[in-house]
Enzyme design. Structure first.
Site, PDB file in Angstrom:
ATOM      1  N   HIS A   1      69.923  18.259  98.787  1.00  0.00           N
ATOM      2  CA  HIS A   1      69.064  19.452  98.793  1.00  0.00           C
ATOM      3  C   HIS A   1      69.825  20.677  99.286  1.00  0.00           C
ATOM      4  CE1 HIS A   1      65.059  18.234  97.479  1.00  0.00           C
ATOM      5  NE2 HIS A   1      65.334  17.059  97.998  1.00  0.00           N
TER       6      HIS A   1
ATOM      7  N   ASP B   1      74.272  17.688  89.147  1.00  0.00           N
ATOM      8  CA  ASP B   1      74.191  16.479  88.328  1.00  0.00           C
ATOM      9  C   ASP B   1      75.104  16.563  87.107  1.00  0.00           C
ATOM     10  OD1 ASP B   1      72.313  15.857  90.179  1.00  0.00           O
ATOM     11  OD2 ASP B   1      70.587  16.125  88.867  1.00  0.00           O
TER      12      ASP B   1
ATOM     13  N   SER C   1      69.868  10.743  87.657  1.00  0.00           N
ATOM     14  CA  SER C   1      70.242  11.771  86.675  1.00  0.00           C
ATOM     15  C   SER C   1      70.299  11.281  85.240  1.00  0.00           C
ATOM     16  CB  SER C   1      71.579  12.421  87.045  1.00  0.00           C
ATOM     17  OG  SER C   1      71.445  13.102  88.249  1.00  0.00           O
TER      18      SER C   1
END
Length: 387
Positions: A34, A174, A128
């Site tokens: 995050h 990602d 992902s």
């Protein structure tokens, strides 16, 4: 064997052999959660689970696509002349999105493709699968049309598809981790500047275990956007007092000076996580380079605690996995990975204890949550490749 299934499915649907086979990995983030959207460092690596494709170039402008993961949808067909987003086109919107972005950028794509895909990444698990698919499609189109797209540009194209076409406000991590992936290496990435560095992942006699809560999480409608807003609001407040463009430019020491300016206690805790997590990433990479796996594991544990207490994105399922993992013999560290709210956790476990670890944590999870978790031993693989 996945490739044989892929080929036979292609022949059954399209009446001919595919000309090419491709693979694109999923990813885990070892530490740095995050903070990709807070201007911080992340430390992801590609895994050998991912998305496989069989593909052929067509002579007209039609695309036909079939997924073994969504067999009930059958073959979805569309034309290069209409690449608009349609909800009913489901996963093929990622194919349309990549085509649309590439064509708008001036890349010459004048023929359609036939495509069959099969992914072995659990869907919605935070590994992902969508970025894996995006990078797979970029690789296929790059190969078929000789587009010479760099790995960094491929990642940026995937992010643009995600943000502007699919409508998910995700960061660059990602796509970058997948596109630039190299075997047995993690990538230290500064999400602000896109500075990156490969770090060999020498885990000695240890393996990375992926633990899937089997609780689905949907990025777009989870609290992800709420956390982003809390951080953005805090940044706006701090900008009045200090010359920064992202939260992670501050050290914990510097933040001490300004923290009383943030009156909301929730927003204050979000800042504490972002700033401390960024420091943990730097410390973790240093520990890895010095072969101090014990410290690396401790930093993983601290990361999870921060995500649990300060950022509040873990939830009962992920906490049950991490907290039971910490109690097991041979465990260096464990933490949630990805956006949280379900999805996956990872642990670094001594090879001699892996079977016992999976048995013990699996049982504790089932007792506490009422259904089973899934466990995978992860290998660190390459980025998107033609097979």
């Amino acid at each position: 064997m996945e490739l044989n299934t892929l080929k036979s499915t292609f022949i059954n649907n399209f009446g001919k052999e595919p000309t090419s086979l491709f693979f694109s990995p999923g990813r885990i983030n070892l530490i740095g959660e995050h903070i990709d959207y807070n201007g911080g460092f992340v430390f992801p690596c590609p895994i050998t689970l991912g998305t496989f494709a069989a593909a052929s170039l067509r002579e007209d402008r039609i695309c036909r696509a079939y997924s073994l993961n969504f067999e009930s949808l059958g073959v979805i067909e569309f034309s290069l002349d209409d690449l608009s987003y349609k909800k009913e086109d489901n996963w093929t919107n990622y194919l349309k999105g990549v085509l649309k972005v590439l064509i708008e950028k001036g890349y010459k794509i004048d023929k359609g493709i036939d495509l069959v895909i099969n992914g072995n990444l659990p869907n919605g698990a935070g590994l992902s699968s969508s970025a894996s698919l995006e990078m797979l499609i970029v690789k296929i189109l790059d190969t078929f049309f000789s587009l010479n797209i760099s790995k960094v540009d491929a990642a940026l194209i995937g992010k643009e598809v995600e943000n502007t076409y699919i409508g998910v406000n995700s960061g660059i991590m990602d796509q970058f981790a997948i596109s630039l992936g190299e075997k047995d290496k993690a990538i230290l990435l500064d999400c602000n500047s896109l500075y990156y560095e490969y770090v060999p992942l020498n885990l000695g006699d240890n393996s990375i275990i992926i633990m899937n809560t089997n609780k689905r999480r949907e990025l777009a409608d989870s609290k992800y956007n709420e956390r982003r807003k809390e951080c953005d609001d805090s940044l706006d407040t701090l900008k009045k007092y200090t010359n920064i463009s992202s939260l992670c430019e501050l050290t914990s020491l510097e933040f001490e000076t300004y923290k009383d300016k943030i009156e909301d206690s929730n927003k204050l805790r979000r800042c504490v996580h972002a700033i401390s997590e960024n420091e943990r990433v730097k410390d973790a990479v240093k520990a890895l380079k010095e072969n101090n796996l014990e410290l690396f594991g401790q930093l993983m544990n601290q990361s999870h605690i921060s995500l649990r207490d300060d950022y509040e994105v873990t939830g009962k399922e992920l906490d049950t996995l991490a907290e039971n993992a910490w109690k097991q013999p041979g465990v260096l560290g464990a933490r949630m990975t990805g956006a949280g709210f379900g999805g996956c956790a990872i642990a670094i476990v001594n090879n001699a204890h892996v079977d016992e670890f999976i048995k013990n944590v699996g049982q504790a999870y089932k007792d506490a949550i009422g259904y089973e978790a899934s466990f995978y031993v992860a290998s660190i693989g390459n980025g998107p490749t033609e097979l």
